[in-house]
Design an enzyme around this catalytic site. Structure first.
Site, short mmCIF file in Angstrom:
data_model
loop_
_atom_site.label_atom_id
_atom_site.label_comp_id
_atom_site.label_asym_id
_atom_site.label_seq_id
_atom_site.Cartn_x
_atom_site.Cartn_y
_atom_site.Cartn_z
N LYS A 225 -12.66 -8.23 -7.20
CA LYS A 225 -13.06 -8.54 -5.84
C LYS A 225 -14.50 -9.03 -5.91
O LYS A 225 -15.39 -8.28 -6.33
CB LYS A 225 -12.97 -7.30 -4.94
N LYS B 282 0.82 -1.21 0.00
CA LYS B 282 0.00 0.00 0.00
C LYS B 282 0.86 1.26 0.00
O LYS B 282 1.79 1.39 0.80
CB LYS B 282 -0.90 0.02 1.24
#
Ligand code: MG
Length: 368
Positions: free
Chosen positions: A266, A165
């Site tokens: 997802k 991230k």
């Protein structure tokens, strides 16, 4: 066959280790998961799980999923779960968008279909295209040393692909990812730098300029398809879209704008296996690679993810993320087997899982 009873369970799953940090100071400490069971007049029961990546990742939150069930569950009672698209039609008539809630019901329909066929879901999704899809890590943002330590821990478990991230400040992010790339260069692992929409275009351009010589894919840099397309056009660097692609029309728009080279699928965000499979197959035809993941949850969500991942051709497959890496609670037995940085499903019918009723507790709502 008819759906005769729907039970909704609410499970708070603590995040293992430290709180998870995303760009812009976003933090979460637990998965707010919703599990549903669909019972049928044939005595077959299907299970599905929908769980956002915390309330600040995308347009979904746990209480929203459970509120949507009050509308969705009555709309699908009495329908044939083997006709998953007709079940989806009924959900779309009852409630616009909100795919993250429809996902749990859709996955449960697929679980029933697999159980009726006596085959694992991977067979119904096209069959095993890979014996052992590789897993991709999820590395919370931090100092370069903190992030390298997490990556080293995943490497120790056999992981050869990582999604780390970004924090949002482009200069600090350049420092982070240059350090990660320098460490990665000798090892040849696959690397994604995920900003989770945290950069304005000028910031994304500064980051891209700073890591232009590094071997990595920039994931979901900006808020809009236009910004991501502009970044890709002006830098020539590979871009993966994640949060921005929720429904099939979003993917078509991304393709039209040439906004990306890859999509992070997802299942919950796409609205379940029915839509995630369509998006996966459209990506293949459009020349886009995919990661196959879900936004959170535990063993039930991991099972749906692993069946889709294992049916995805290696040519376009970049990695599967196992939410059990973060989940501090197991909600089913028989989940996919993760070992040496890879994951695989069993030959058990449907999702192959047996939910732990003692962990799920009493249903918070029942529709019949
Ligand atoms: Mg992402």
């Amino acid at each position: 066959m008819k759906i005769t009873r729907i039970a909704v369970y609410h499970l708070l799953i603590p995040i293992q280790g430290k709180p998870y940090k995303l760009s812009g100071g976003r933090v979460f400490t637990e998965f707010d998961s919703t599990v549903v069971s669909l019972e049928t007049d044939d005595g077959v029961t299907g299970w599905g799980e929908a769980c956002p990546f915390g309330p600040i990742y995308g347009a979904a939150f746990g209480a929203g999923i459970r509120a949507a069930m009050e509308i969705l569950a009555p709309a699908v009672l009495g329908l044939d779960p083997l006709q998953a698209e007709r079940v989806y039609d009924a959900m779309d008539r009852a409630l616009q968008h909100t795919g993250f809630a429809k996902s749990a019901i859709d996955i449960a329909c697929w679980d029933i279909a697999g159980k009726v066929a006596g085959r694992p879901l991977v067979d119904l999704l096209g069959g095993r295209a890979q014996l052992s899809p590789r897993l991709i890590s999820s590395v919370s943002t931090g100092t370069p040393d903190e992030m390298l330590a997490v990556i080293a821990r995943f490497r120790g478990k056999g992981y050869r692909a990582h999604s780390a991230k970004a924090g949002g400040d482009p200069a600090e992010d350049v420092e982070r990812f240059r350090a990660i790339d320098a460490d990665n260069a000798a090892r040849g692992d696959y690397m994604q730098a995920d900003a989770n929409r945290g950069w304005a275009l000028d910031q994304a351009l500064r980051f891209a300029r700073g890591i232009a010589e590094c071997d990595m894919v920039i994931e979901q840099p900006c808020q809009t398809i236009e910004e991501c397309a502009e970044l890709r056009r002006r830098t020539g660097l590979p871009v993966m879209l994640d949060e921005m692609v929720c429904e099939v029309p979003d993917l078509l728009r991304a393709i039209e704008h040439r906004a990306c080279d890859a999509i992070n699928i997802k299942i919950t965000r796409m609205g379940g296996l029915s839509r995630a499979r369509q998006i996966r197959d459209l990506c293949s035809h459009a020349g886009l690679s995919v990661s196959v993941q879900d936004t959170g949850g535990a063993d039930i969500a991991a099972a749906a993810m692993a069946h889709l991942a294992q049916s995805t051709p290696t040519r376009i497959f970049r990695g599967a993320w196992d939410p059990r890496e973060l989940a501090g609670v197991s909600n089913a037995d028989g989940g996919p087997m993760a070992a040496d940085g890879t994951i695989a499903v069993s030959d058990a019918p449907g999702l192959g899982v047996t939910p732990k009723l003692d962990v799920l507790g009493e249903p918070i709502a029942v529709y019949d």
